[in-house]
Design an enzyme around this catalytic site. Structure first.
Site, PDB file in Angstrom:
ATOM      1  N   GLU A  25       0.823  -1.219   0.000  1.00 15.01           N
ATOM      2  CA  GLU A  25       0.000   0.000   0.000  1.00 15.01           C
ATOM      3  C   GLU A  25       0.858   1.271   0.000  1.00 15.01           C
ATOM      4  O   GLU A  25       1.950   1.286   0.571  1.00 15.01           O
ATOM      5  CB  GLU A  25      -0.867   0.014   1.274  1.00 15.01           C
ATOM      6  CG  GLU A  25      -1.837  -1.134   1.328  1.00 15.01           C
ATOM      7  CD  GLU A  25      -2.417  -1.372   2.720  1.00 15.01           C
ATOM      8  OE1 GLU A  25      -3.577  -1.794   2.793  1.00 15.01           O
ATOM      9  OE2 GLU A  25      -1.718  -1.138   3.731  1.00 15.01           O
ATOM     10  N   ASP A  67      -7.572  -4.963   8.876  1.00 17.97           N
ATOM     11  CA  ASP A  67      -7.219  -3.731   8.171  1.00 17.97           C
ATOM     12  C   ASP A  67      -7.096  -3.928   6.670  1.00 17.97           C
ATOM     13  O   ASP A  67      -6.363  -3.214   5.999  1.00 17.97           O
ATOM     14  CB  ASP A  67      -5.921  -3.138   8.759  1.00 17.97           C
ATOM     15  CG  ASP A  67      -4.733  -4.090   8.639  1.00 17.97           C
ATOM     16  OD1 ASP A  67      -4.930  -5.237   8.201  1.00 17.97           O
ATOM     17  OD2 ASP A  67      -3.610  -3.676   8.977  1.00 17.97           O
TER      18      ASP A  67
HETATM   19  P1  NAD Z   1       2.463 -10.371  13.707  1.00 16.78           P
HETATM   20  O1  NAD Z   1       2.355 -11.365  12.608  1.00 16.78           O
HETATM   21  O2  NAD Z   1       3.815 -10.019  14.224  1.00 16.78           O
HETATM   22  O3  NAD Z   1       1.584 -10.851  14.955  1.00 16.78           O
HETATM   23  C1  NAD Z   1       0.279 -11.341  14.837  1.00 16.78           C
HETATM   24  C2  NAD Z   1       0.026 -12.360  15.941  1.00 16.78           C
HETATM   25  O4  NAD Z   1      -1.363 -12.760  15.863  1.00 16.78           O
HETATM   26  C3  NAD Z   1       0.879 -13.615  15.823  1.00 16.78           C
HETATM   27  O5  NAD Z   1       1.636 -13.789  16.993  1.00 16.78           O
HETATM   28  C4  NAD Z   1      -0.158 -14.743  15.626  1.00 16.78           C
HETATM   29  O6  NAD Z   1       0.219 -15.942  16.250  1.00 16.78           O
HETATM   30  C5  NAD Z   1      -1.392 -14.115  16.273  1.00 16.78           C
HETATM   31  N1  NAD Z   1      -2.663 -14.714  15.854  1.00 16.78           N
HETATM   32  C6  NAD Z   1      -3.075 -15.030  14.590  1.00 16.78           C
HETATM   33  N2  NAD Z   1      -4.325 -15.557  14.638  1.00 16.78           N
HETATM   34  C7  NAD Z   1      -4.691 -15.559  15.946  1.00 16.78           C
HETATM   35  C8  NAD Z   1      -5.880 -15.969  16.635  1.00 16.78           C
HETATM   36  N3  NAD Z   1      -6.914 -16.473  15.967  1.00 16.78           N
HETATM   37  N4  NAD Z   1      -5.927 -15.802  17.980  1.00 16.78           N
HETATM   38  C9  NAD Z   1      -4.873 -15.296  18.673  1.00 16.78           C
HETATM   39  N5  NAD Z   1      -3.728 -14.887  18.073  1.00 16.78           N
HETATM   40  C10 NAD Z   1      -3.647 -15.020  16.725  1.00 16.78           C
HETATM   41  O7  NAD Z   1       1.711  -9.065  13.181  1.00 16.78           O
HETATM   42  P2  NAD Z   1       1.777  -7.583  13.769  1.00 16.78           P
HETATM   43  O8  NAD Z   1       2.846  -6.793  13.079  1.00 16.78           O
HETATM   44  O9  NAD Z   1       1.748  -7.590  15.259  1.00 16.78           O
HETATM   45  O10 NAD Z   1       0.399  -7.011  13.211  1.00 16.78           O
HETATM   46  C11 NAD Z   1      -0.828  -7.539  13.684  1.00 16.78           C
HETATM   47  C12 NAD Z   1      -1.958  -7.046  12.810  1.00 16.78           C
HETATM   48  O11 NAD Z   1      -2.102  -5.638  12.977  1.00 16.78           O
HETATM   49  C13 NAD Z   1      -1.738  -7.269  11.322  1.00 16.78           C
HETATM   50  O12 NAD Z   1      -2.945  -7.755  10.758  1.00 16.78           O
HETATM   51  C14 NAD Z   1      -1.411  -5.903  10.769  1.00 16.78           C
HETATM   52  O13 NAD Z   1      -1.817  -5.765   9.426  1.00 16.78           O
HETATM   53  C15 NAD Z   1      -2.218  -5.037  11.696  1.00 16.78           C
HETATM   54  N6  NAD Z   1      -1.705  -3.664  11.819  1.00 16.78           N
HETATM   55  C16 NAD Z   1      -2.631  -2.675  11.874  1.00 16.78           C
HETATM   56  C17 NAD Z   1      -2.208  -1.370  12.015  1.00 16.78           C
HETATM   57  C18 NAD Z   1      -3.220  -0.281  12.123  1.00 16.78           C
HETATM   58  O14 NAD Z   1      -2.867   0.900  12.033  1.00 16.78           O
HETATM   59  N7  NAD Z   1      -4.475  -0.593  12.348  1.00 16.78           N
HETATM   60  C19 NAD Z   1      -0.828  -1.060  12.079  1.00 16.78           C
HETATM   61  C20 NAD Z   1       0.083  -2.115  12.071  1.00 16.78           C
HETATM   62  C21 NAD Z   1      -0.370  -3.422  11.940  1.00 16.78           C
END
Ligand code: NAD
Length: 351
Positions: A66, A237
């Site tokens: 993006e 997101d």
């Molecule tokens: P990451 O991959 O480092 O961590 C995600 C975690 O979620 C992992 O540890 C995984 O085991 C866990 N997980 C997956 N499915 C699960 C479930 N059903 N129950 C419990 N845990 C589960 O990712 P991250 O960098 O921490 O990002 C997390 C999310 O946040 C991503 O989807 C990312 O796109 C989103 N994000 C959003 C914003 C925003 O501004 N809203 C900013 C950054 C990241």
């Protein structure tokens, strides 16, 4: 735009990952989260003067890339960011990013910076800035569901801005919870690893969902969410990527960044397009109400908006000189005669 970094206009300050870590430790992580939240809140308060557009997304079966641009008329910023939930299995991060700030008057870039760390900081600062206004005033316990890259930043920002005392961790991968618990040790929070999502929510007035999965997941079911809580939903997101059961959305007052983007990417993609939502900037300017009673469920349907990155870029630009956390990058061609670009190339020809 006033540029606090006195340098040759053709040299662009570049903040590497090492520099960003130096900046974080120079300022201190909690003061930096508070500082970022101040910049973001200030920009949300002047929301109407920004150029706004839903981010430009290029989807594939495995992820999304993006571009997130915006301008306040004086400065222009954009972020490049990806989201690839499968990446961690390959030893790569789900989210990586870099960004640029430019002077609208000349069009010249004034900052190029890593934004993987900065995104985690700005997302956490935004979450906590919003929770400060919407969560119950007595909130001191948060369920942190999804203990990946964002989770410690989210927890510390809630501590720094909202007075969080206890964080209850849950992740479907126990290694992620172990990692988050280890990282948060000694940072002033009571950290409680939990056995299930339901368990993590015991006594929590704030629920943060921050999982990564490219599907309509149900991290929270309706019966798990009691009255009066604030939900900070971070992980849903993208089109086709959500975390909350639709019934929760129908019981909540929903606050969003930029509805045109959130209706495509947020939890509310599961609702009709005319379902009422509040733009959070209007709460800050007094145009809309935030939390109005103790039993209300407030939901911040966070997807991450360009203005938050713009604020983060401004913050970095304003602080890197004191921390000596940049190098000048020879990014822009700078012929002595601006129209003699070709001559400059010719003169560089090896003998
Ligand atoms: P990451 O991959 O480092 O961590 C995600 C975690 O979620 C992992 O540890 C995984 O085991 C866990 N997980 C997956 N499915 C699960 C479930 N059903 N129950 C419990 N845990 C589960 O990712 P991250 O960098 O921490 O990002 C997390 C999310 O946040 C991503 O989807 C990312 O796109 C989103 N994000 C959003 C914003 C925003 O501004 N809203 C900013 C950054 C990241």
């Amino acid at each position: 735009m006033t540029n606090p970094i006195p340098s040759d206009k053709a040299l662009v300050p570049f903040v590497s990952v090492d520099h960003m870590m130096k900046l974080v430790h120079h300022i201190g992580i909690e003061p930096m989260l508070i500082g970022l939240a101040d910049y973001i809140e200030a920009d949300f308060k002047r929301w109407e003067l920004f150029d706004k557009t839903p981010r430009v997304a290029s989807h594939s079966d495995v992820g999304v890339i993006e571009l997130m641009p915006t301008s306040d008329g004086e400065a222009y910023g954009f972020k490049y960011v990806n989201g690839h939930p499968k990446n961690t299995k390959e030893g790569l991060q789900t989210v990586t990013a870099f960004g640029l700030l430019a002077d609208v008057d000349t069009g010249y870039p004034v900052l190029l910076t890593e934004m993987t760390i900065l995104t985690a900081l700005r997302t956490a600062a935004t979450s906590a800035m919003v929770a400060k206004h919407l969560a119950p005033k007595s909130a001191d316990t948060m369920a942190m569901i999804g203990n990946g890259a964002q989770s410690e930043f989210q927890s510390l920002a809630m501590k720094a801005l909202c007075g969080l005392k206890t964080v209850r961790l849950w992740d479907s991968d126990p290694k992620a919870t172990e990692k988050a618990a280890r990282n948060l040790e000694g940072l002033g929070l009571n950290v409680v690893p939990c056995a299930s999502a339901e368990d993590s929510m015991e006594g929590a007035q704030i629920i943060t969902t921050c999982t990564a999965d490219k599907q309509y997941a149900t991290i929270l079911t309706d019966n798990m969410v009691g009255e009066g809580v604030h939900i900070n939903a971070i992980g849903g997101d993208c089109p086709g990527k959500t975390e909350l059961a639709p019934a929760i959305l129908h019981r909540s007052d929903i606050f969003v960044e930029y509805p045109e983007q959130t209706r495509i990417e947020g939890e509310i993609q599961q609702l009709d397009n005319d379902h009422p939502v509040t733009e959070f900037w209007q709460v800050l300017t007094g145009k809309a109400k935030g939390r109005t009673d103790d039993r209300q469920i407030t939901l911040f349907d966070s997807v991450g908006f360009a203005i938050e990155d713009f604020s983060a870029l401004r913050f970095v630009r304003d602080h890197i000189q004191k921390a000596q956390a940049y190098v000048d990058l020879d990014l822009l061609a700078d012929p002595d005669d601006p129209r003699d670009l070709f001559g400059m190339v010719q003169r560089a020809k090896p003998d």
